[in-house]
Structures are given as C-alpha cells and as structure tokens.
Design a protein around this motif. Sequence first.
Motif, PDB file in Angstrom:
ATOM      1  N   PRO A   1      -2.171   5.199 -15.148  1.00  0.00           N
ATOM      2  CA  PRO A   1      -2.280   4.047 -14.260  1.00  0.00           C
ATOM      3  C   PRO A   1      -0.927   3.448 -13.879  1.00  0.00           C
ATOM      4  N   MET A   2       0.056   3.504 -14.781  1.00  0.00           N
ATOM      5  CA  MET A   2       1.348   2.880 -14.499  1.00  0.00           C
ATOM      6  C   MET A   2       2.072   3.610 -13.373  1.00  0.00           C
ATOM      7  N   ALA A   3       2.052   4.933 -13.397  1.00  0.00           N
ATOM      8  CA  ALA A   3       2.731   5.704 -12.346  1.00  0.00           C
ATOM      9  C   ALA A   3       2.096   5.442 -10.987  1.00  0.00           C
ATOM     10  N   VAL A   4       0.781   5.375 -10.946  1.00  0.00           N
ATOM     11  CA  VAL A   4       0.076   5.100  -9.684  1.00  0.00           C
ATOM     12  C   VAL A   4       0.390   3.685  -9.218  1.00  0.00           C
ATOM     13  N   ALA A   5       0.422   2.727 -10.142  1.00  0.00           N
ATOM     14  CA  ALA A   5       0.746   1.345  -9.781  1.00  0.00           C
ATOM     15  C   ALA A   5       2.149   1.257  -9.195  1.00  0.00           C
ATOM     16  N   ARG A   6       3.096   1.966  -9.795  1.00  0.00           N
ATOM     17  CA  ARG A   6       4.470   1.969  -9.267  1.00  0.00           C
ATOM     18  C   ARG A   6       4.522   2.618  -7.887  1.00  0.00           C
ATOM     19  N   GLN A   7       3.870   3.746  -7.763  1.00  0.00           N
ATOM     20  CA  GLN A   7       3.937   4.520  -6.526  1.00  0.00           C
ATOM     21  C   GLN A   7       3.293   3.805  -5.347  1.00  0.00           C
ATOM     22  N   PHE A   8       2.185   3.119  -5.587  1.00  0.00           N
ATOM     23  CA  PHE A   8       1.422   2.546  -4.480  1.00  0.00           C
ATOM     24  C   PHE A   8       1.420   1.025  -4.428  1.00  0.00           C
ATOM     25  N   ALA A   9       2.213   0.361  -5.249  1.00  0.00           N
ATOM     26  CA  ALA A   9       2.182  -1.108  -5.339  1.00  0.00           C
ATOM     27  C   ALA A   9       2.300  -1.776  -3.973  1.00  0.00           C
ATOM     28  N   GLY A  10       3.130  -1.269  -3.105  1.00  0.00           N
ATOM     29  CA  GLY A  10       3.310  -1.869  -1.784  1.00  0.00           C
ATOM     30  C   GLY A  10       2.153  -1.631  -0.834  1.00  0.00           C
ATOM     31  N   ARG A  11       1.245  -0.761  -1.206  1.00  0.00           N
ATOM     32  CA  ARG A  11       0.120  -0.423  -0.328  1.00  0.00           C
ATOM     33  C   ARG A  11      -1.230  -0.866  -0.872  1.00  0.00           C
ATOM     34  N   LEU A  12      -1.243  -1.428  -2.073  1.00  0.00           N
ATOM     35  CA  LEU A  12      -2.504  -1.831  -2.698  1.00  0.00           C
ATOM     36  C   LEU A  12      -2.995  -3.161  -2.135  1.00  0.00           C
ATOM     37  N   LEU A  13      -4.275  -3.225  -1.863  1.00  0.00           N
ATOM     38  CA  LEU A  13      -4.894  -4.464  -1.383  1.00  0.00           C
ATOM     39  C   LEU A  13      -5.683  -5.154  -2.485  1.00  0.00           C
ATOM     40  N   GLY A  14      -6.111  -4.400  -3.454  1.00  0.00           N
ATOM     41  CA  GLY A  14      -6.880  -4.926  -4.575  1.00  0.00           C
ATOM     42  C   GLY A  14      -6.849  -3.915  -5.703  1.00  0.00           C
ATOM     43  N   VAL A  15      -6.933  -4.408  -6.927  1.00  0.00           N
ATOM     44  CA  VAL A  15      -6.912  -3.527  -8.093  1.00  0.00           C
ATOM     45  C   VAL A  15      -8.088  -3.878  -8.991  1.00  0.00           C
ATOM     46  N   HIS A  16      -8.876  -2.873  -9.330  1.00  0.00           N
ATOM     47  CA  HIS A  16      -9.969  -3.033 -10.289  1.00  0.00           C
ATOM     48  C   HIS A  16      -9.439  -2.625 -11.643  1.00  0.00           C
ATOM     49  N   VAL A  17      -9.587  -3.491 -12.635  1.00  0.00           N
ATOM     50  CA  VAL A  17      -9.037  -3.245 -13.967  1.00  0.00           C
ATOM     51  C   VAL A  17     -10.188  -3.045 -14.946  1.00  0.00           C
ATOM     52  N   THR A  18     -10.183  -1.896 -15.598  1.00  0.00           N
ATOM     53  CA  THR A  18     -11.185  -1.605 -16.627  1.00  0.00           C
ATOM     54  C   THR A  18     -10.487  -0.919 -17.793  1.00  0.00           C
ATOM     55  N   ASP A  19     -10.989  -1.081 -18.973  1.00  0.00           N
ATOM     56  CA  ASP A  19     -10.398  -0.467 -20.154  1.00  0.00           C
ATOM     57  C   ASP A  19     -11.433   0.467 -20.770  1.00  0.00           C
ATOM     58  N   PHE A  20     -10.968   1.427 -21.525  1.00  0.00           N
ATOM     59  CA  PHE A  20     -11.871   2.384 -22.162  1.00  0.00           C
ATOM     60  C   PHE A  20     -11.240   2.884 -23.451  1.00  0.00           C
ATOM     61  N   ARG A  21     -12.073   3.484 -24.244  1.00  0.00           N
ATOM     62  CA  ARG A  21     -11.636   4.188 -25.445  1.00  0.00           C
ATOM     63  C   ARG A  21     -12.477   5.449 -25.516  1.00  0.00           C
ATOM     64  N   PHE A  22     -12.117   6.354 -26.384  1.00  0.00           N
ATOM     65  CA  PHE A  22     -12.883   7.579 -26.539  1.00  0.00           C
ATOM     66  C   PHE A  22     -13.780   7.480 -27.772  1.00  0.00           C
ATOM     67  N   ASP A  23     -15.041   7.907 -27.604  1.00  0.00           N
ATOM     68  CA  ASP A  23     -15.952   7.925 -28.748  1.00  0.00           C
ATOM     69  C   ASP A  23     -15.632   9.155 -29.607  1.00  0.00           C
ATOM     70  N   PRO A  24     -16.283   9.304 -30.762  1.00  0.00           N
ATOM     71  CA  PRO A  24     -15.975  10.445 -31.646  1.00  0.00           C
ATOM     72  C   PRO A  24     -16.159  11.816 -30.980  1.00  0.00           C
ATOM     73  N   ALA A  25     -16.984  11.883 -29.949  1.00  0.00           N
ATOM     74  CA  ALA A  25     -17.195  13.152 -29.246  1.00  0.00           C
ATOM     75  C   ALA A  25     -16.163  13.372 -28.135  1.00  0.00           C
ATOM     76  N   GLY A  26     -15.253  12.396 -27.954  1.00  0.00           N
ATOM     77  CA  GLY A  26     -14.225  12.538 -26.930  1.00  0.00           C
ATOM     78  C   GLY A  26     -14.624  12.052 -25.553  1.00  0.00           C
ATOM     79  N   ARG A  27     -15.762  11.380 -25.465  1.00  0.00           N
ATOM     80  CA  ARG A  27     -16.217  10.846 -24.176  1.00  0.00           C
ATOM     81  C   ARG A  27     -15.638   9.444 -23.972  1.00  0.00           C
ATOM     82  N   PRO A  28     -15.202   9.122 -22.741  1.00  0.00           N
ATOM     83  CA  PRO A  28     -14.696   7.773 -22.491  1.00  0.00           C
ATOM     84  C   PRO A  28     -15.831   6.756 -22.508  1.00  0.00           C
TER      85      PRO A  28
END
Length: 86
Positions: A1-28
């Motif tokens: 997300p950081m690289a995309v934020a840097r690359q497109f910061a001047g072109r972004l109109l809105g940002v949706h922020v969500t967080d995740f973790r991986f369960d024991p099976a590796g699913r987000p």
Amino acid sequence: PMAVARQFAGRLLGVHVTDFRFDPAGRPCETILGQGNLDVSALVRVLGGNGYAGDLTVCYSGRSRYPAEGIGECVTHLRECLGALG
C-alpha cells in the motif's frame, strides 16, 4: 500500500482504509484498523507527505452481525494516526 500511495498520491480522490491479518490457514481476514498487517500510521504519513488531502474512508465489516463497535475502534485509531501528524 505504501508504494501505491507514493506513486498515485497526486491522483487519488479518495482512499478506503481496511486492515487484515492472516488466519492459521493463510487466508486474509478483515480486522480492526491497527490490529492487522497494515501500518496505518505509515500510510497516513505517506499520504500526507505526498500532498494527499482527500477523504479517508474506513472499510470494516467485521465478523459480527453488528460491526458498529468495531467501526468506532477503527475510526478512533485512524483519528489517532491523523492527530500524530500534527
């Protein structure tokens, strides 16, 4: 997300922020902001440092039928991160 934020910061109109973790099976799995793999503070710093002044929208559906409490925690964490910018 950081690289995309840097690359497109001047072109972004809105940002949706969500967080995740991986369960024991590796699913987000969606989780409350600040409790997963996303460094929310770093994201806010990158966006602000690159001139982003648009909306930040919290995306959280949680695991319960009533995710309002989790949404409140997400908003509180996001506000803390924004407040740290000064």
